[in-house]
Design an enzyme around this catalytic site. Structure first.
Site, PDB file in Angstrom:
ATOM      1  N   GLN A   1     -16.346  -2.695  -1.507  1.00  0.00           N
ATOM      2  CA  GLN A   1     -17.236  -2.257  -2.583  1.00  0.00           C
ATOM      3  C   GLN A   1     -18.652  -2.733  -2.346  1.00  0.00           C
ATOM      4  OE1 GLN A   1     -16.384  -0.039  -4.985  1.00  0.00           O
ATOM      5  NE2 GLN A   1     -14.637  -0.041  -3.605  1.00  0.00           N
TER       6      GLN A   1
ATOM      7  N   HIS B   1     -21.226  -0.737  -0.422  1.00  0.00           N
ATOM      8  CA  HIS B   1     -21.757   0.517  -0.960  1.00  0.00           C
ATOM      9  C   HIS B   1     -23.211   0.392  -1.382  1.00  0.00           C
ATOM     10  CE1 HIS B   1     -18.766   3.639  -1.119  1.00  0.00           C
ATOM     11  NE2 HIS B   1     -17.845   2.832  -1.586  1.00  0.00           N
TER      12      HIS B   1
ATOM     13  N   GLU C   1     -13.785  -0.363 -12.627  1.00  0.00           N
ATOM     14  CA  GLU C   1     -13.616   0.962 -12.032  1.00  0.00           C
ATOM     15  C   GLU C   1     -12.366   0.965 -11.124  1.00  0.00           C
ATOM     16  OE1 GLU C   1     -16.656   1.805  -9.207  1.00  0.00           O
ATOM     17  OE2 GLU C   1     -16.233   3.962  -9.129  1.00  0.00           O
ATOM     18  N   HIS C   2     -12.297  -0.005 -10.205  1.00  0.00           N
ATOM     19  CA  HIS C   2     -11.143  -0.143  -9.310  1.00  0.00           C
ATOM     20  C   HIS C   2     -10.469  -1.483  -9.590  1.00  0.00           C
ATOM     21  CE1 HIS C   2     -14.201   2.178  -6.907  1.00  0.00           C
ATOM     22  NE2 HIS C   2     -13.171   2.984  -6.734  1.00  0.00           N
TER      23      HIS C   2
ATOM     24  N   ASP D   1     -10.188   5.796  -1.812  1.00  0.00           N
ATOM     25  CA  ASP D   1     -11.470   6.479  -1.592  1.00  0.00           C
ATOM     26  C   ASP D   1     -11.296   7.750  -0.778  1.00  0.00           C
ATOM     27  OD1 ASP D   1     -13.111   4.794  -2.976  1.00  0.00           O
ATOM     28  OD2 ASP D   1     -13.515   3.481  -1.273  1.00  0.00           O
TER      29      ASP D   1
ATOM     30  N   HIS E   1     -15.580  29.968 -48.475  1.00  0.00           N
ATOM     31  CA  HIS E   1     -14.355  29.536 -47.800  1.00  0.00           C
ATOM     32  C   HIS E   1     -13.144  29.799 -48.703  1.00  0.00           C
ATOM     33  CE1 HIS E   1     -17.142  27.372 -45.183  1.00  0.00           C
ATOM     34  NE2 HIS E   1     -16.155  26.946 -44.429  1.00  0.00           N
TER      35      HIS E   1
END
Lengths: 433, 433
Positions: free
Chosen positions: B259, B262, B327-328, B361, B420
């Site tokens: 990670q 990145h 996230e992961h 991934d 209505h």
């Protein structure tokens, strides 16, 4: 006068495009004010919320009185008539029965490579529901927002509802009670959205906020999006009725007016394959507008945004319907199910002449929070899915890693992400030792 | 040095809260620039797009050359090595097989009142996928965005990818081809988002836009939201590994670095019930950072945002994990499935030591577009669901309207919506005649 269009006219395409592009809502730019309110609530918590409530709603709250007590809820509910209670209970039961069927299923399987894959759904832990105060406070909307949340399994469901001059609608509290709402706070506006998103000393923050509101509420929801989840930002209501000549013009007129009476910016459209029928409906609307309680709203809506469109046949009607992508679509034709197969862009479809849209607003079962402003092209009404989220699951065995790991490594190398590749490679090497 | 925390420390709660609140990304405020670009594309169409492309990407396009031709795609694909092609094909097949299982089902039933209710899913007609150009162009992301769209049934799938100085990654074109993308345009930035949302003479507008991008792209997506649907606005990547002492520290170190490499703003966290193991992993990270190709990115990420947290037991680990909502999430423990039952707030879970996150991934099958910045509390990764929408269906019989209509009328009256109520009443009266 609404516009009258006919697909046979040479200028139809231009006029229809104008109708589609009509800007029905001028949202005032309140973003700077809202940003200030949110910052104030983040910084000063309860103190900011009570001051803003004193200013906007003309009531003095303390941390203790901000929350509506169980006793207050009980005594308010006791004021509701037995008939109104029974109607609300029937609505709640039907909405719950419909939404229970929406619960998505977990899944898990092992594939040929030996990888075990799947996903698991879980509920959002805490959700906040904004309920408008004053005139436009709709108990039915409380049911429509709160029941899907509770069906999804949301543990803590919070309602905020402003009480201008201390006024609160007992039916709103009954609806919250029937739906299983856990906390009710008498606050509103951007300050309520900020309190829900960021929390105060008294109000714990939530993870997701839904519910309609004015321009300040909408701007606040846009601003806190990301910090919490939000539902759609709803625009003015719309209905499209596709009706053949075999209908009572007055029934269709009332269906059109049931949207028009919501808001001067609401839009009511009729598509028919019979021009005479279209004129008959327009006359029936005019007749109803002479006496309707909300004619001061419904009249301008129909005059400014209404339209009667004559088509050659129902296939043409379906094509126009998909371009409109209406929030509500009524199909009053001989074979409504067949026509509905072609009208794929719509929030909700009401089939046949015995299904006025108002049924769906209250007791049908499906949600009445639906995509407006042509967004049914890409989005759906509120549902249980708005209150759950999915976690994907993967488990490799050594065998599975041997089978697919080398491809992961190759792609990592092609993307110049060395550590990605190495994290696979070291395991493969250990397995090959 | 990453931070080292221990839940036994008296200041743990304060330091953990600081870690959770760390702002990892400073988005430049490009909103005014983006608003101008969108307006320009809306007004001048292709002319604006080609001028902006000349300015930002240093290539001269015409309406004719804006689209990447089938010949260009074929000859680019021919440059891809057999190994890379095989890896990408295996990834595409596995992603497709996983996502096919996500297709939601229609439903229809008739209830006790005689009402036929249900819903129908349909695909978004046209979708646009933004693919970043230059260094961060990932063929795997093309697969992860495009395959769910095509599985959902999107008829027209458009890719925009900027080609700075004319450069385009052949693997991106191969991925688009494998996924069944229909049109590819060599444009990028806010001008590409504007062209997708509003259309130009050459590019027809789409209904939904997904895919990652820089600050300009993100701001443009926020601006066109409502006109079209968008996916989430992704933040920097994150991983949380929960590992006991029975793991190879180097494997875990590489997972953390996969990670960190990145983005300098990425976050890699380790939770372990063994402080010595935590130190061993940190040492392994330091050793890897001496040689890793992307150490200039991974090093600052680990130093500024990394953390090693020691807990008393795995229950405590699960509680912290839910507060982080990563996230992961990698579960490298003796019984990962049991632990996963408790870690409910996560985008994707990887179970056991043979499932490094990098598998997910590329080739695992589940989507790698996942909620960041704690938004796994309320949102899910990209899926087929992002490319379909639901239309609810209702049909009343006269019997059903008699059963539930009066309740709808009562609620309409309680909400002061006369039309209505009347739209129901006139039908009930006709039935009673």
């Amino acid at each position: 006068m609404p516009v009258f269009l006919d697909t046979a006219d040479t200028d139809f395409e231009t006029r229809f495009a104008t109708l589609l592009a009509a800007k029905r809502e001028d949202s005032p730019d309140v973003d700077a004010i809202v940003a200030g309110i949110i910052q104030d609530v983040r910084t000063r918590g309860d103190a900011a919320v009570t001051e803003l409530t004193a200013k906007f709603d003309r009531i003095e709250l303390t941390a203790e009185t901000m929350r509506v007590s169980a006793d207050e809820i009980s005594s308010a509910i006791a004021q509701v008539s037995a008939d109104d209670r029974a109607a609300l209970e029937l609505a709640a039961d039907r909405i719950r029965a419909y939404h229970i069927r929406q619960m998505p299923q977990d899944d898990s399987w092992t594939d040929e490579a030996g990888a075990t894959l799947g996903w698991r759904w879980s509920a959002v832990s805490a959700a906040g529901l904004y309920v408008p105060g004053g005139l436009a406070t709709y108990p039915s909307s409380v049911l429509m927002n709160a029941i899907p949340a509770k069906v999804a399994g949301v543990e803590r469901l919070v309602v905020t509802v402003p009480t201008p001059d201390g006024q609160i609608n007992p039916l709103v509290l009954l609806a919250a009670d029937l739906a299983g709402v856990d906390e009710v706070y008498r606050i509103g506006g951007a300050q309520a959205i900020a309190a829900l998103a960021y929390g105060t000393e008294t109000i714990a923050p939530v993870d997701k906020i839904t519910g309609p509101g004015n321009a300040f509420v909408a701007a606040a929801k846009r601003r806190v999006f990301g910090k919490v989840g939000i539902d759609m930002i709803a625009g003015p209501s719309e209905i499209l009725v596709i009706a053949d000549a075999d209908n009572n013009p007055d029934w269709i007129a009332l269906d059109l007016m049931s949207q028009a009476e919501h808001d001067e910016s609401a839009q009511s459209l009729l598509i028919t394959d019979d021009a005479d029928f279209g004129r008959a409906v327009a006359q029936a609307v005019d007749a109803r507008l002479e006496t309707l309680e909300r004619r001061a709203i419904a009249g301008p809506s129909w005059r400014d945004f209404g339209a009667v469109i004559t088509v050659r046949d129902l296939d043409e009607a379906a094509k126009l319907s998909n371009r409109i992508a209406p929030e509500h679509l009524e199909l009053c034709v001989a074979d409504p199910l067949a026509l509905s197969e072609k009208t794929i862009h719509a929030g909700a479809i009401f089939l046949g002449q015995f299904t006025p849209e108002a049924i769906g607003d209250y007791v049908g079962g499906p949600n009445h929070v639906l995509p407006t402003a042509r967004s049914a092209r890409f989005s759906s009404g509120l549902s249980v899915m708005d209150f759950v989220k999915r976690t994907t699951m993967s488990q490799m065995t050594p065998q599975a890693l041997r089978a697919i790991g080398p491809s992961a490594e190759a792609l990592a190398i092609s993307e110049s992400l060395e550590a990605h590749g190495l994290s696979v490679r070291v395991r493969l090497d250990a397995l090959n030792d």
